[in-house]
Scaffold this motif. Sequence first.
Motif, short mmCIF file in Angstrom:
data_model
loop_
_atom_site.label_atom_id
_atom_site.label_comp_id
_atom_site.label_asym_id
_atom_site.label_seq_id
_atom_site.Cartn_x
_atom_site.Cartn_y
_atom_site.Cartn_z
N LEU A 1 0.80 -1.21 0.00
CA LEU A 1 0.00 0.00 0.00
C LEU A 1 0.84 1.27 0.00
CD1 LEU A 1 -2.93 -0.99 2.38
CD2 LEU A 1 -3.01 -0.67 -0.09
N ASP A 2 2.14 1.13 0.28
CA ASP A 2 3.01 2.31 0.24
C ASP A 2 3.27 2.78 -1.19
OD1 ASP A 2 3.42 2.69 2.98
OD2 ASP A 2 4.94 1.12 3.02
N GLU B 1 -1.78 8.09 -5.03
CA GLU B 1 -2.45 8.86 -3.97
C GLU B 1 -3.95 8.61 -3.99
OE1 GLU B 1 -4.20 13.15 -2.91
OE2 GLU B 1 -3.68 12.52 -4.93
N SER C 1 -4.66 5.25 -2.48
CA SER C 1 -4.43 5.29 -1.03
C SER C 1 -5.62 5.94 -0.32
CB SER C 1 -3.14 6.06 -0.73
OG SER C 1 -2.95 6.18 0.65
#
Length: 368
Positions: free
Chosen positions: A304-305, A309, A312
């Motif tokens: 998920l890093d 954007e 996320s």
Amino acid sequence: MMRNYSSDRLARMKLAAIAEPLDRVVTPKIVGLEPQAACDLIEHDRGSAFQRCRARAEIFDAELLVRATEALQARVLVPGDEEWPTALDELAVPPWCLWVRGNGRLDDIVAQSVAIVGSRAASPYGTTVARGMAGDLAAERVNVVSGAAYGIDVAAHEGSLAAGAPTVAALACGLDRAYPAAHRGVLDRIRQDGVLVSEYPPGQAPMKYRFLARNRIIAALGAGTVVVEAGLRSGSLNTAGYAADLGRPVGAVPGAVTSATSAGSNELIRQGAQLVCDAAEVLEMIGPMDASASPLKRSPDTMLDVVSEVASRTREAFPASRPVTVDQLVHRAGLGIGEVLAGVGELQSLGVIEQAPAGGWRLTRTGR
């Protein structure tokens, strides 16, 4: 009721309700504008940048927000108010306004204050240091600003309260929520002489990116920031970064080199943060400090890093255990429908979400 709110104040409240403070697309286009001009731009510019604000803007009800604010016995501060801390104006992206609850006066409390932050998964060593440091600072009439989270944050608040000093808790959600719920009692005690603050209006839920935005408020309100205990991925390192960007001193409490919960604070010291062990050294720390350093070490990226954007933020909008529709995600994430659909597609391809049998989308075991 509405007569007590100027057009400027209402415009700021609207901006806080419809636009995330550090939105990478929207914020650069409106930061620095007059509030009403920013509202007009969002409302009338049909460019893609503001699509992510559209759903919230369409349902925004100023009168409802004013009623919710006054039902909480909260007050809305804006720049120019006597209680507004001018230190917030030093931020690259200042909050449009702040909701405040409590019997204390925010500007007075932070006039002599230090931010104490650290790991949620703190050790007994870390919580003992944070609690004692806050209490000893209170004896010197220096107040504590923190985020009321588990671990170091709440220990620092408790240290201040035990010493009879006011403290400030900055939250990443509306002030109608006690977050975390287990700290409701502590939050109620903070309101007795101190204050709870948030740039998020009542009704807004805590989400990961909101904690990161909230951290800049904590850093700005303190004359310096002390990281008591933190892992390499701790959000408190983000707070320390904001403090350094503001030219405020950053200190860190050393921990055992074998302790994962002290790896981040030890790394801060290696990068130039001042080593502090007690309140006396924190008081010495307040002053000029060269915070420039090479990038901090960090743990390897998780799946998920490395997502976009939009993906996320879409992931953060998912409830933990129930399905959600695309329309609900649009409102919760503050994104446009096209962005949410893109985020859903990206998350599905990674196995983070799946279609629910009864309709909508839900998190997979991998995504939780």
